[in-house]
Enzyme design. Sequence first.
Site, short mmCIF file in Angstrom:
data_model
loop_
_atom_site.label_atom_id
_atom_site.label_comp_id
_atom_site.label_asym_id
_atom_site.label_seq_id
_atom_site.Cartn_x
_atom_site.Cartn_y
_atom_site.Cartn_z
N HIS A 83 -56.98 -37.73 -7.07
CA HIS A 83 -56.83 -38.34 -8.51
C HIS A 83 -58.39 -39.09 -8.73
O HIS A 83 -58.26 -40.21 -9.37
CB HIS A 83 -55.85 -39.33 -8.37
N ASN A 156 -46.75 -39.58 -11.79
CA ASN A 156 -47.36 -38.22 -12.20
C ASN A 156 -46.63 -37.61 -13.58
O ASN A 156 -45.85 -38.39 -13.94
CB ASN A 156 -47.23 -36.99 -11.25
FE1 HDD Z 1 -51.18 -40.34 -4.49
C1 HDD Z 1 -53.88 -41.76 -5.62
C2 HDD Z 1 -49.80 -40.25 -7.35
C3 HDD Z 1 -48.14 -38.90 -3.21
C4 HDD Z 1 -52.02 -41.13 -1.31
N1 HDD Z 1 -51.73 -40.92 -6.19
C5 HDD Z 1 -52.78 -41.55 -6.33
C6 HDD Z 1 -52.94 -41.81 -8.03
C7 HDD Z 1 -51.70 -41.37 -8.47
C8 HDD Z 1 -51.00 -40.62 -7.37
C9 HDD Z 1 -51.35 -41.39 -9.84
C10 HDD Z 1 -54.24 -42.41 -8.53
C11 HDD Z 1 -53.80 -43.80 -8.93
C12 HDD Z 1 -55.21 -44.33 -9.82
O1 HDD Z 1 -55.23 -43.88 -10.94
O2 HDD Z 1 -56.00 -44.63 -9.16
N2 HDD Z 1 -49.20 -39.62 -5.06
C13 HDD Z 1 -48.95 -39.77 -6.52
C14 HDD Z 1 -47.51 -39.33 -6.62
C15 HDD Z 1 -47.11 -38.81 -5.50
C16 HDD Z 1 -48.24 -39.08 -4.63
C17 HDD Z 1 -46.81 -39.36 -7.87
C18 HDD Z 1 -46.19 -38.28 -5.01
C19 HDD Z 1 -44.83 -38.46 -5.64
N3 HDD Z 1 -50.41 -40.05 -2.53
C20 HDD Z 1 -49.14 -39.64 -2.14
C21 HDD Z 1 -48.82 -39.37 -0.64
C22 HDD Z 1 -50.30 -40.12 -0.23
C23 HDD Z 1 -50.87 -40.45 -1.29
C24 HDD Z 1 -47.69 -38.89 -0.16
C25 HDD Z 1 -50.31 -40.39 1.19
C26 HDD Z 1 -49.62 -40.43 2.18
N4 HDD Z 1 -52.78 -41.30 -3.48
C27 HDD Z 1 -52.87 -41.45 -2.15
C28 HDD Z 1 -54.26 -41.98 -1.81
C29 HDD Z 1 -54.72 -42.61 -3.33
C30 HDD Z 1 -53.74 -41.78 -4.32
C31 HDD Z 1 -55.05 -41.28 -1.04
C32 HDD Z 1 -56.11 -42.20 -3.57
C33 HDD Z 1 -56.70 -43.25 -4.40
C34 HDD Z 1 -55.74 -44.17 -4.19
O3 HDD Z 1 -54.69 -43.68 -3.62
O4 HDD Z 1 -56.02 -45.61 -4.56
O5 HDD Z 1 -54.00 -43.39 -1.06
#
Ligand code: HDD
Length: 631
Positions: A83, A156
């Site tokens: 993202h 999402n």
């Molecule tokens: Fe995630 C970012 C949505 C599963 C680990 N995720 C991130 C963002 C969104 C989502 C919208 C961006 C937020 C922003 O605008 O800063 N992610 C989802 C959705 C998931 C999902 C809807 C499942 C239903 N994500 C998911 C899992 C993991 C992560 C299973 C890790 C185990 N996601 C992350 C992250 C991020 C992230 C690596 C990257 C930047 C942040 O968190 O702040 O930790």
Amino acid sequence: MKKNIDHTDPAKTMNPKRGNGGETHQDADKKSQTLTTQQGVVISDNQNSLTSGSRGPTLLEDFVLREKINHFDHERIPERIVHARGSAAHGYFELNESLADYTTAKILCETNKQTPLFTRFSTVAGSKGSKDTPRDVRGFAVKIYTEQGNWDIVGNNMPIFFIQDAMKFPDLIHAVKPEPDRGFPQAASAHDTFWDFVSLSPETMHNLIWLMSDRALPRSLRMMEGFGIHSYRLINKEGISTFVRFHWKPVLGVQSTTWDEAVKISGADPDYHRRDLFEAINNEDYPEWEFGVQLFTEEDAEQFPFDHLDATKLIPEELVPVKIVGKMVLNRYPDNFFAETEQVAFCPSHVVPGIDFSNDPLLQGRLFSYLDTQLSRLGSPNFAQIPINAPKCPFANMQRDGHMQMHVPKGRVAYEPQSLDPEMPRESAKQGFVSYQEQLDDNVKGRVRADSFADHYSQPRMFYRSQTPYEQAHIASAYAFELGKVDTPHVRMRTLTHIRNIDEDLAKRVASALGMTLPEATAPAAAIQDMATSAALQTIGLSPNSLKGRLVGILVAKGSKRSEIEKYQTAAKAQGASVKIVAPGREVQLDDGTRIQSAERIAGAPSVFLMPSSASLCLIKPNNWLKIVQH
Ligand code: HDD
């Protein structure tokens, strides 16, 4: 009124309310200030380094130069692992129907009150500088600054996710990101490693078919649905829990581009969605979503033909209707992209009293990951002190020190329990966050996937069969395009073995487009059900037959009639569209001798982004003929 800071009097630059550790020059309005170093020393020359003679070497003592370059060298922070590409806006949340029977969360009980929020939309796979219009899932993250603390709904634009367990997330992302040896393709799932992974993980089939649909090609960020995805819990004052899924429904309806449009737009304007959001807010055409909830009990859930703790399953609206209880309006574009859009830190673990988690194993893993990632992205456990992340309600605790500590806590007590300072914060059993008292005693420790998670094909089948024939054709073409980019034959073949379980006709279309023979279907781990179709899953069915929110180009040439242009401008605006004048150059002379400024040159503005596919284009030619092209 702009503040004119007098640098000769340090007292005038301090915030009397907070004293030494309070407001800094950075907080003040800078327009009328003299330029200074970080230490507040006024800079006399910001154009030339200090050198020995006009053509001699630069001197190490030039602290102005060194400080400026030093800061510049460290301007970037790591982009988000996923993202990374995103655009955001400020706005407010307003509830119009109380959920007090279900929750104690004030944000869901107190109606007709505006609560500030910040929403960031994103693509998933591409890096920070990638295009806005790849085929991809879109992030839809909302941070609501409630009076009981920040509540983040990190969702999402699709109601389900690729995987069921957080354990698989790093693999999913490694597979979709540019392949590590060659460093491409950027922001694209059409490559071998992605399809290798998904074809070996049948749980991905549901999100995959959404990804192949037009939902992955939103026309505008303002025209996307948002979903909290997981089941959460609402807890009321009696401690009773009701499961909930959160929904955002765009007032402009769900609208998408076709693949052909998306490809052309990426070349013509990689910032298409960011620009659209910026322009809509600038034109006071504020994006708006209805906020809805699907509410159900444990007993209801036992009757569902799927497990709601499985994030690859949606709850059809026909089974549990979406109750609309509020709205979100985005009405202010960020003042500074880095400070706000880049530094905002969403965490699904940010909930408020009255809202709690379910045992969805994907959600449980996320509760760790987001907080953890902020340490490497923002560099310090004090990331919550950055203005965009700070709560707007009072907050106080015994957390101290750390990199970039901005607060200056007073007193000698930084521990609990304590009896030296009656002013220090104390826990409150009455107001505090309390977890739902779920009975967990019978559980056995183990790495086990629930049997109730085993059905991977019934919902993709429901999704496909719910689409109009046009949308089904788009889905088939998308599979064919993506698999057509996969070089490894057995990966293409293995994918077809799954598609056959979704729909025979879809599998035939994809196989035929690839020139492949149809393989045997994979043996499903659970019986595939023919679920009732759901109109709520379409895109075309949710697109209004209206110009509202669309952009209409009026093509103007030398000698065009001003009165005609104004007439069509007014008519388009009355229908809720915004208008851009397009001309051979950036200005052109009209019939009455006056000149008009165009917003775009024809050569720089292909019709894909000026002429939305179901809208009208007005062409006003010198001879006054007017053509309205209806699609
Ligand atoms: Fe995630 C970012 C949505 C599963 C680990 N995720 C991130 C963002 C969104 C989502 C919208 C961006 C937020 C922003 O605008 O800063 N992610 C989802 C959705 C998931 C999902 C809807 C499942 C239903 N994500 C998911 C899992 C993991 C992560 C299973 C890790 C185990 N996601 C992350 C992250 C991020 C992230 C690596 C990257 C930047 C942040 O968190 O702040 O930790």
